[in-house]
Design a protein around this motif. Structure first.
Motif, PDB file in Angstrom:
ATOM      1  N   LEU A   2      38.288 106.463  34.602  1.00  0.00           N
ATOM      2  CA  LEU A   2      37.813 107.750  35.115  1.00  0.00           C
ATOM      3  C   LEU A   2      36.424 108.055  34.559  1.00  0.00           C
ATOM      4  CD1 LEU A   2      39.885 111.050  35.257  1.00  0.00           C
ATOM      5  CD2 LEU A   2      37.544 111.051  34.416  1.00  0.00           C
ATOM      6  N   VAL A   3      36.265 107.876  33.239  1.00  0.00           N
ATOM      7  CA  VAL A   3      34.988 108.174  32.597  1.00  0.00           C
ATOM      8  C   VAL A   3      33.902 107.209  33.066  1.00  0.00           C
ATOM      9  CG1 VAL A   3      33.787 108.267  30.379  1.00  0.00           C
ATOM     10  CG2 VAL A   3      36.088 109.232  30.585  1.00  0.00           C
ATOM     11  N   GLU A   4      34.219 105.912  33.075  1.00  0.00           N
ATOM     12  CA  GLU A   4      33.223 104.923  33.514  1.00  0.00           C
ATOM     13  C   GLU A   4      32.821 105.171  34.970  1.00  0.00           C
ATOM     14  OE1 GLU A   4      34.136 100.850  32.820  1.00  0.00           O
ATOM     15  OE2 GLU A   4      34.936 101.188  30.816  1.00  0.00           O
ATOM     16  N   GLY A   5      33.808 105.395  35.824  1.00  0.00           N
ATOM     17  CA  GLY A   5      33.509 105.620  37.234  1.00  0.00           C
ATOM     18  C   GLY A   5      32.707 106.885  37.463  1.00  0.00           C
ATOM     19  N   ALA A   6      33.021 107.945  36.700  1.00  0.00           N
ATOM     20  CA  ALA A   6      32.281 109.195  36.849  1.00  0.00           C
ATOM     21  C   ALA A   6      30.827 109.029  36.425  1.00  0.00           C
ATOM     22  CB  ALA A   6      32.949 110.295  36.022  1.00  0.00           C
ATOM     23  N   ILE A   7      30.593 108.252  35.370  1.00  0.00           N
ATOM     24  CA  ILE A   7      29.213 108.006  34.945  1.00  0.00           C
ATOM     25  C   ILE A   7      28.465 107.233  36.024  1.00  0.00           C
ATOM     26  CG2 ILE A   7      27.788 106.734  33.290  1.00  0.00           C
ATOM     27  CD1 ILE A   7      29.784 107.534  31.134  1.00  0.00           C
ATOM     28  N   LEU A   8      29.112 106.236  36.607  1.00  0.00           N
ATOM     29  CA  LEU A   8      28.471 105.465  37.677  1.00  0.00           C
ATOM     30  C   LEU A   8      28.172 106.342  38.891  1.00  0.00           C
ATOM     31  CD1 LEU A   8      30.557 102.172  37.507  1.00  0.00           C
ATOM     32  CD2 LEU A   8      28.165 102.438  36.902  1.00  0.00           C
ATOM     33  N   ASP A   9      29.115 107.215  39.253  1.00  0.00           N
ATOM     34  CA  ASP A   9      28.966 108.006  40.468  1.00  0.00           C
ATOM     35  C   ASP A   9      28.084 109.238  40.291  1.00  0.00           C
ATOM     36  OD1 ASP A   9      30.490 106.368  42.103  1.00  0.00           O
ATOM     37  OD2 ASP A   9      32.362 107.366  41.596  1.00  0.00           O
ATOM     38  N   TRP A  10      28.099 109.829  39.086  1.00  0.00           N
ATOM     39  CA  TRP A  10      27.466 111.138  38.913  1.00  0.00           C
ATOM     40  C   TRP A  10      26.252 111.135  37.982  1.00  0.00           C
ATOM     41  CZ3 TRP A  10      28.804 115.157  41.939  1.00  0.00           C
ATOM     42  CH2 TRP A  10      30.036 115.099  42.591  1.00  0.00           C
ATOM     43  N   SER A  11      26.006 110.052  37.233  1.00  0.00           N
ATOM     44  CA  SER A  11      24.901 110.070  36.268  1.00  0.00           C
ATOM     45  C   SER A  11      23.558 110.263  36.952  1.00  0.00           C
ATOM     46  CB  SER A  11      24.895 108.777  35.445  1.00  0.00           C
ATOM     47  OG  SER A  11      24.731 107.639  36.267  1.00  0.00           O
ATOM     48  N   ALA A  12      23.344 109.565  38.064  1.00  0.00           N
ATOM     49  CA  ALA A  12      22.070 109.703  38.769  1.00  0.00           C
ATOM     50  C   ALA A  12      21.867 111.136  39.244  1.00  0.00           C
ATOM     51  CB  ALA A  12      22.027 108.735  39.953  1.00  0.00           C
ATOM     52  N   LEU A  13      22.931 111.744  39.768  1.00  0.00           N
ATOM     53  CA  LEU A  13      22.828 113.114  40.267  1.00  0.00           C
ATOM     54  C   LEU A  13      22.549 114.084  39.130  1.00  0.00           C
ATOM     55  CD1 LEU A  13      23.027 114.439  43.039  1.00  0.00           C
ATOM     56  CD2 LEU A  13      25.433 114.926  42.551  1.00  0.00           C
ATOM     57  N   LEU A  14      23.179 113.877  37.970  1.00  0.00           N
ATOM     58  CA  LEU A  14      22.940 114.747  36.815  1.00  0.00           C
ATOM     59  C   LEU A  14      21.476 114.695  36.396  1.00  0.00           C
ATOM     60  CD1 LEU A  14      24.086 116.531  34.461  1.00  0.00           C
ATOM     61  CD2 LEU A  14      24.349 114.402  33.185  1.00  0.00           C
ATOM     62  N   LEU A  15      20.934 113.496  36.279  1.00  0.00           N
ATOM     63  CA  LEU A  15      19.544 113.341  35.848  1.00  0.00           C
ATOM     64  C   LEU A  15      18.566 113.933  36.865  1.00  0.00           C
ATOM     65  CD1 LEU A  15      19.726 109.694  34.474  1.00  0.00           C
ATOM     66  CD2 LEU A  15      19.507 111.790  33.122  1.00  0.00           C
ATOM     67  N   VAL A  16      18.846 113.740  38.144  1.00  0.00           N
ATOM     68  CA  VAL A  16      17.954 114.243  39.179  1.00  0.00           C
ATOM     69  C   VAL A  16      18.018 115.763  39.276  1.00  0.00           C
ATOM     70  CG1 VAL A  16      17.532 114.282  41.676  1.00  0.00           C
ATOM     71  CG2 VAL A  16      17.967 112.107  40.515  1.00  0.00           C
ATOM     72  N   GLU A  17      19.220 116.332  39.256  1.00  0.00           N
ATOM     73  CA  GLU A  17      19.361 117.768  39.435  1.00  0.00           C
ATOM     74  C   GLU A  17      18.853 118.556  38.233  1.00  0.00           C
ATOM     75  OE1 GLU A  17      23.297 118.842  40.593  1.00  0.00           O
ATOM     76  OE2 GLU A  17      22.981 118.173  42.670  1.00  0.00           O
ATOM     77  N   ARG A  18      18.829 117.934  37.056  1.00  0.00           N
ATOM     78  CA  ARG A  18      18.272 118.603  35.879  1.00  0.00           C
ATOM     79  C   ARG A  18      16.778 118.329  35.721  1.00  0.00           C
ATOM     80  NH1 ARG A  18      21.065 118.075  30.477  1.00  0.00           N
ATOM     81  NH2 ARG A  18      19.886 119.995  30.208  1.00  0.00           N
ATOM     82  N   ASP A  19      16.194 117.683  36.718  1.00  0.00           N
ATOM     83  CA  ASP A  19      14.759 117.382  36.744  1.00  0.00           C
ATOM     84  C   ASP A  19      14.315 116.546  35.546  1.00  0.00           C
ATOM     85  OD1 ASP A  19      14.252 118.797  39.128  1.00  0.00           O
ATOM     86  OD2 ASP A  19      14.165 120.692  38.023  1.00  0.00           O
ATOM     87  N   LEU A  20      15.216 115.678  35.080  1.00  0.00           N
ATOM     88  CA  LEU A  20      14.859 114.772  33.983  1.00  0.00           C
ATOM     89  C   LEU A  20      14.155 113.524  34.503  1.00  0.00           C
ATOM     90  CD1 LEU A  20      18.102 115.014  31.798  1.00  0.00           C
ATOM     91  CD2 LEU A  20      15.930 116.182  31.450  1.00  0.00           C
ATOM     92  N   VAL A  21      14.494 113.100  35.720  1.00  0.00           N
ATOM     93  CA  VAL A  21      13.840 111.945  36.344  1.00  0.00           C
ATOM     94  C   VAL A  21      13.662 112.235  37.823  1.00  0.00           C
ATOM     95  CG1 VAL A  21      14.846 110.290  34.701  1.00  0.00           C
ATOM     96  CG2 VAL A  21      16.028 110.781  36.861  1.00  0.00           C
ATOM     97  N   ALA A  22      12.774 111.456  38.447  1.00  0.00           N
ATOM     98  CA  ALA A  22      12.601 111.553  39.896  1.00  0.00           C
ATOM     99  C   ALA A  22      13.796 110.928  40.604  1.00  0.00           C
ATOM    100  CB  ALA A  22      11.310 110.857  40.314  1.00  0.00           C
ATOM    101  N   GLU A  23      13.974 111.275  41.867  1.00  0.00           N
ATOM    102  CA  GLU A  23      15.131 110.799  42.626  1.00  0.00           C
ATOM    103  C   GLU A  23      15.205 109.279  42.666  1.00  0.00           C
ATOM    104  OE1 GLU A  23      15.542 111.107  47.133  1.00  0.00           O
ATOM    105  OE2 GLU A  23      16.830 112.757  46.452  1.00  0.00           O
TER     106      GLU A  23
END
Length: 380
Positions: free
Chosen positions: A215-236
């Motif tokens: 669950l944790v590994e899959g959530a990081i794979l599925d949601w990590s990019a969205l977290l970084l993008v939505e918090r304006d830490l990295v470009a899309e």
């Protein structure tokens, strides 16, 4: 016993199978924000769509546990790897929620098939050679995750487009899985184990912990990019960097995993992972800028790296049910975590925000690592 030439061929083939599984799953991760934007859906709907991937995986695992016992893992590994290669480009062009959900279901089915089959094959190889190999195999899964995420992210950063990017990734996976085919061991035709028995409680315990870990590994794979993008830490276009770093740390931890376990034991290996996991999730949740968040993903990957290999090793050592069926139960349990994980994270993110959802993941992962004593007692 396996002859030397067959052993080396089996070792290479199994490594390639683990690599392809990790590569295919991670190549999808950078596409998540693009899919959300293309379909104009919110976090809750995206979570429901990602649920299709987990559903396909779990259904395929149930079927694979029966098929592997009768026909062996070799043909299932090939079919699953080719299925990933075929479905990945389709994920980049699905233009409605229904089409994306159906494609994710098929993609998850291929992933579930190869995952169960390759772990059964790995246990067979370990038992036949008398050597600890599981962490090394899972290291190649993590190397595949890193390579897949890096390849997809690099192609997208170069503005090559999701269709071209996934086609190149698909070609690489096809070459790898076809190369793996000759070395895989033909097993299963003379197997005397029953096709199904009720899982023993100790195996079910390991399966529950595997479910949390996946669950944790899959959530990081599925949601990590969205977290970084939505918090304006990295470009899309750079959203996959967090997943890539997580996979690097996983690979580093697993490459040394067999040696570490031989020195300090399974229990200590699990418990030592708690501190980097907690620190990493706190960093990801509160990161004021990209560098802190990236360091957090590295720490999480390092702490979680050997949890699944240790759980699989416990399944290989237990004597209460056939090893092949035990691996199927544990892997199916693991992907049950993927079944509920994306939707669960999406629901928490919708209500409380994505950072708090990641905090929930950190708390769950600590439960697994701190359960080491119970695992080591009950798996015998």
């Amino acid at each position: 016993m396996i002859l030397s030439a067959n052993w080396y061929a089996g070792l290479l083939g199994t490594r390639l199978a683990f690599f392809v599984a990790g590569f295919g799953l991670a190549a999808w991760a950078p596409l998540v924000p693009l899919a959300k934007q293309r379909l104009a859906v919110d976090d809750r709907m995206l979570g429901h769509l990602l649920l299709c991937l987990g559903t396909g995986s779990v259904i395929a695992m149930v079927l694979t546990s029966v098929s592997s016992a009768r026909y062996g893992s070799k043909p299932i590994i090939l079919a699953g790897g080719l299925g990933l290669a075929i479905m990945l480009p389709c994920l980049a062009i699905a233009d409605t929620p229904v089409r994306l959900g159906a494609t994710l279901f098929a993609f998850g089915g291929s992933l579930g098939s190869i995952d169960v089959a390759m772990n059964i094959h790995a246990i067979e190889l370990e038992r036949a050679t008398g050597r600890p190999l599981m962490s090394g195999f899972h290291a190649h899964y993590s190397i595949g995750e890193f390579t897949g995420s890096a390849a997809a992210t690099s192609f997208l950063s170069l503005q090559l487009g999701p269709s071209f990017s996934t086609l190149v990734c698909s070609a690489l996976m096809t070459i790898a899985i076809v190369s793996a085919w000759p070395g895989l061991l033909a097993t299963g035709s003379g197997q005397k184990d029953p096709l199904f028995i009720l899982p023993h409680r100790s195996v079910l315990l390991i399966a529950v912990l595997a479910a949390i870990t996946f669950l944790v590994e899959g959530a990081i794979l599925d949601w990590s990019a969205l977290l970084l993008v939505e918090r304006d830490l990295v470009a899309e276009a750079h959203g996959g960097v967090g997943c890539m770093l997580f996979s690097i740390a996983m690979a580093v931890g697993r490459l040394s995993g067999d040696a570490v376990v031989a020195r300090i034991g399974d229990r200590a290996t699990l418990m030592l992972g708690t501190l980097p996991i907690v620190t990493g999730f706190l960093a990801v949740m509160a990161a004021p800028f990209a560098l802190i968040g990236m360091a957090g993903f590295l720490l999480i990957g390092l702490g979680i790296s050997n949890v699944v290999p240790v759980l699989c090793r416990c399944a290989g050592k237990q004597k209460v049910m056939p090893v092949g069926l035990a691996i199927a139960v544990i892997t199916t349990g693991g992907y049950a975590g993927i079944l509920v994980g994306p939707a669960g994270v999406g629901l928490v993110a919708y209500i409380f925000g994505l950072p708090l959802a990641f905090g929930m993941l950190g708390a769950l992962m600590c439960i697994v690592t701190l359960s080491a004593r119970i695992i080591m007692t009950d798996h015998r």
